[in-house]
Design a protein around this motif. Sequence first.
Motif, PDB file in Angstrom:
ATOM      1  N   PRO A 187     -72.030  54.447  60.389  1.00  0.00           N
ATOM      2  CA  PRO A 187     -71.113  53.428  60.951  1.00  0.00           C
ATOM      3  C   PRO A 187     -69.815  53.399  60.167  1.00  0.00           C
ATOM      4  O   PRO A 187     -69.789  53.704  58.976  1.00  0.00           O
ATOM      5  N   PRO A 188     -68.719  53.064  60.847  1.00  0.00           N
ATOM      6  CA  PRO A 188     -67.439  52.977  60.127  1.00  0.00           C
ATOM      7  C   PRO A 188     -67.474  51.827  59.130  1.00  0.00           C
ATOM      8  O   PRO A 188     -68.200  50.842  59.303  1.00  0.00           O
ATOM      9  N   ALA A 189     -66.742  51.972  58.096  1.00  0.00           N
ATOM     10  CA  ALA A 189     -66.704  50.921  57.075  1.00  0.00           C
ATOM     11  C   ALA A 189     -66.102  49.654  57.669  1.00  0.00           C
ATOM     12  O   ALA A 189     -65.048  49.683  58.307  1.00  0.00           O
ATOM     13  N   ALA A 190     -66.820  48.576  57.479  1.00  0.00           N
ATOM     14  CA  ALA A 190     -66.351  47.293  58.027  1.00  0.00           C
ATOM     15  C   ALA A 190     -65.261  46.724  57.148  1.00  0.00           C
ATOM     16  O   ALA A 190     -65.314  46.811  55.919  1.00  0.00           O
ATOM     17  N   GLU A 191     -64.264  46.154  57.847  1.00  0.00           N
ATOM     18  CA  GLU A 191     -63.195  45.509  57.104  1.00  0.00           C
ATOM     19  C   GLU A 191     -63.679  44.159  56.579  1.00  0.00           C
ATOM     20  O   GLU A 191     -64.424  43.440  57.241  1.00  0.00           O
ATOM     21  N   THR A 192     -63.293  43.851  55.409  1.00  0.00           N
ATOM     22  CA  THR A 192     -63.670  42.551  54.836  1.00  0.00           C
ATOM     23  C   THR A 192     -62.840  41.450  55.493  1.00  0.00           C
ATOM     24  O   THR A 192     -61.602  41.497  55.443  1.00  0.00           O
ATOM     25  N   PRO A 193     -63.531  40.507  56.178  1.00  0.00           N
ATOM     26  CA  PRO A 193     -62.768  39.449  56.865  1.00  0.00           C
ATOM     27  C   PRO A 193     -62.083  38.552  55.845  1.00  0.00           C
ATOM     28  O   PRO A 193     -62.572  38.372  54.723  1.00  0.00           O
ATOM     29  N   PRO A 194     -60.949  38.018  56.230  1.00  0.00           N
ATOM     30  CA  PRO A 194     -60.274  37.104  55.300  1.00  0.00           C
ATOM     31  C   PRO A 194     -61.129  35.866  55.062  1.00  0.00           C
ATOM     32  O   PRO A 194     -61.869  35.417  55.935  1.00  0.00           O
ATOM     33  N   GLU A 195     -61.055  35.361  53.894  1.00  0.00           N
ATOM     34  CA  GLU A 195     -61.851  34.192  53.534  1.00  0.00           C
ATOM     35  C   GLU A 195     -61.353  32.979  54.319  1.00  0.00           C
ATOM     36  O   GLU A 195     -60.157  32.693  54.370  1.00  0.00           O
ATOM     37  N   ALA A 196     -62.314  32.309  54.992  1.00  0.00           N
ATOM     38  CA  ALA A 196     -61.964  31.126  55.804  1.00  0.00           C
ATOM     39  C   ALA A 196     -61.508  29.998  54.892  1.00  0.00           C
ATOM     40  O   ALA A 196     -62.036  29.821  53.786  1.00  0.00           O
ATOM     41  N   PRO A 197     -60.515  29.245  55.362  1.00  0.00           N
ATOM     42  CA  PRO A 197     -60.078  28.115  54.546  1.00  0.00           C
ATOM     43  C   PRO A 197     -61.184  27.066  54.440  1.00  0.00           C
ATOM     44  O   PRO A 197     -61.996  26.890  55.349  1.00  0.00           O
ATOM     45  N   ALA A 198     -61.241  26.435  53.330  1.00  0.00           N
ATOM     46  CA  ALA A 198     -62.246  25.389  53.119  1.00  0.00           C
ATOM     47  C   ALA A 198     -62.021  24.256  54.116  1.00  0.00           C
ATOM     48  O   ALA A 198     -60.881  23.900  54.411  1.00  0.00           O
ATOM     49  N   PRO A 199     -63.115  23.744  54.706  1.00  0.00           N
ATOM     50  CA  PRO A 199     -62.947  22.645  55.667  1.00  0.00           C
ATOM     51  C   PRO A 199     -62.313  21.432  54.991  1.00  0.00           C
ATOM     52  O   PRO A 199     -62.567  21.143  53.826  1.00  0.00           O
ATOM     53  N   LYS A 200     -61.460  20.779  55.775  1.00  0.00           N
ATOM     54  CA  LYS A 200     -60.786  19.597  55.255  1.00  0.00           C
ATOM     55  C   LYS A 200     -61.755  18.425  55.244  1.00  0.00           C
ATOM     56  O   LYS A 200     -62.359  18.082  56.258  1.00  0.00           O
TER      57      LYS A 200
END
Length: 644
Positions: A28-41
């Motif tokens: 499988p192709p190398a998966a891109e690391t998703p950007p870290e989700a902002p912490a919930p307010k």
Amino acid sequence: MQRVLYLALPGLLAVGCSTAPAPTPPEPPAAETPPEAPAPKVEAVSLASVGLDGDALDRKTDPCQDFYQFACGGWIEKTEIPSDRPRWVRSFSEIHKRNEADLKDILDQAWKAPGDDPVKQRLGKFYGACMDEAAVEKAGTKPLKALMDKVAKVKNAATLSQVVTELHRHKIWALFDLEAVQDFKDATSMIAFIDQNGLGLPDRDYYLSEDKDKAEIRAAYQTHVADMFKLYGMKAAAAAAAAKDVLRIETALAKVSKTRVERRDPVGLYNKIDREGVKKAAPGFTWDAYFAALGHPDITAINVTAPKFLEGMNTLIGNEKPAAWKNYLSWQILHAAAETLPKAFVDENFKLTQRLTGQKAQRDRWKRCVEATDHALGELLAQAFVELRFGGDSKAAAESYVQQISEAFDRGLDGLSWMDDTTRARAREKLKAFAYLIGYPGKWKNYDFEVGDAYAANMAAAAAWELNDQLDKIGKPVDRGEWEMTPPTVNAYYHPLKNQMVFPAGILQPPFYSVSAAVPVNLGAMGMVVGHELTHGFDDQGQPVRQGRQPQQLVDRRGAAPLQGADPVRGRPVRGVRAGAGQPPERQADPGREHRGHGRRQAGFQRLPRDASQGRRGEGGGRLHRGPAVLPGQRPDLVRQDDG
């Protein structure tokens, strides 16, 4: 997760059944690391900040054991019934108290500084005449003289009919009453309804029941009637004899009156016998002259809710002597006008209220004058109230909530396993045709009668105008925009034949509704009210009427039991399957308020934007229309017990 496993299952089965070696899968192709989700307010909130009253809670109680006590116990513990009320409810009563104070402020300003505003001038004059106790005391019983002089001339059936007609022009309902109501079989047209009436006590059972308390009330009532006659100037012996005449005639009327259970039967209430049938049922009453004197000689389409009552009334007219009729009619006038008379009459009138309800103290005069003004000029008074407490986007926001709640009701129909598809389709057809009147009417009434300086005269003029306004509707198309409550009223109702729910601005106040409350709070509270009224559309009165026109059953009536212990229906159009014994109509609708409120809260988290509640700034307060009942054990409610 279940869906992913289900979709993968065919592939796994294929692998298990194959005899060939499995091919090597490509890398499988190398998966891109998703950007870290902002912490919930995270926002710290309190119960008060979302529109809830934390002080109402009883935190010592385990909600899993007694949720009612947990939710309401704090309020019950710290609340006492005001001395001028027979009961007190956390929601309805407290909203009414706030609304009442608002109306007082509006009327005080209109009374003392009306300026050149014609609406304020009329309101101020009416309210001021009521508040002028000195003028009321000075007038004494003079306002009654013209009617009492007519009563003194009764000598036979014809003159009795004439005086009853004159009393009816002032909405003093001796013997029977008259109003315009939608035809049960053609809900697009208005016809005349004649209904049983003429009693001074709340119900026929007060005259006929052998219950000890009812017997004691009858004795107290007879004493009260005699005391009112004495205040009017009768000698004690004559007053006592007159009171006996009154009780005897009213008891005879009670005997031929329908019971509360019978008044829930729509078939029994619909007897369209028209003018000729009425004349045949009660030939001793001069019907042609009656309608002519009321200013409506052409009324011919008439329904009679209780034909046997008319027949019994006719017999009574022939059996009682003129002297007894004079006493009965004089009492009808005194009883109806008591609140417009000097303090001695008001105080004596309150003694009967006290005996019936347990209320300890008379309400302040200003409260009674606010109520009188709201009754007589309600939609004039409402204009300032709406501007104060229901302005801005409040109406649009409330309409949005009600619509979402109704949609959740629709979705809930799919989960009713006991409902067949035909009934479900009919229910949806009816629900789709529902109309919702929110806040205030689209067109204000004008109350075209003269307002002067005399309180009693103003009340008489208001009554005469209201009667004529009613009778003018007969023979005309139904006004579907007309309201049967004034906008400041803390209540709501469902109208079966119009297939509409009405929610006045008066009830759209905290804790039921606030533009500053969180969406789930508004949906929960309003969901209770709307769910209750929605359910009335499908109860024994509401369910047979489809699209507000020709009555038609949603379900089969066969085998249904008669309703026991229901509220009286004062001649209003009702259709429907009879409910189970011992199940009053408001209790039928209450499960709906709980279920709809919960369902609407769930829907509201997903379907309504947070800013849907924004708009207004500022917070405040038998017959057809039936608002949410106040029932102990289901709502925080304190009821005064009668000590007498």
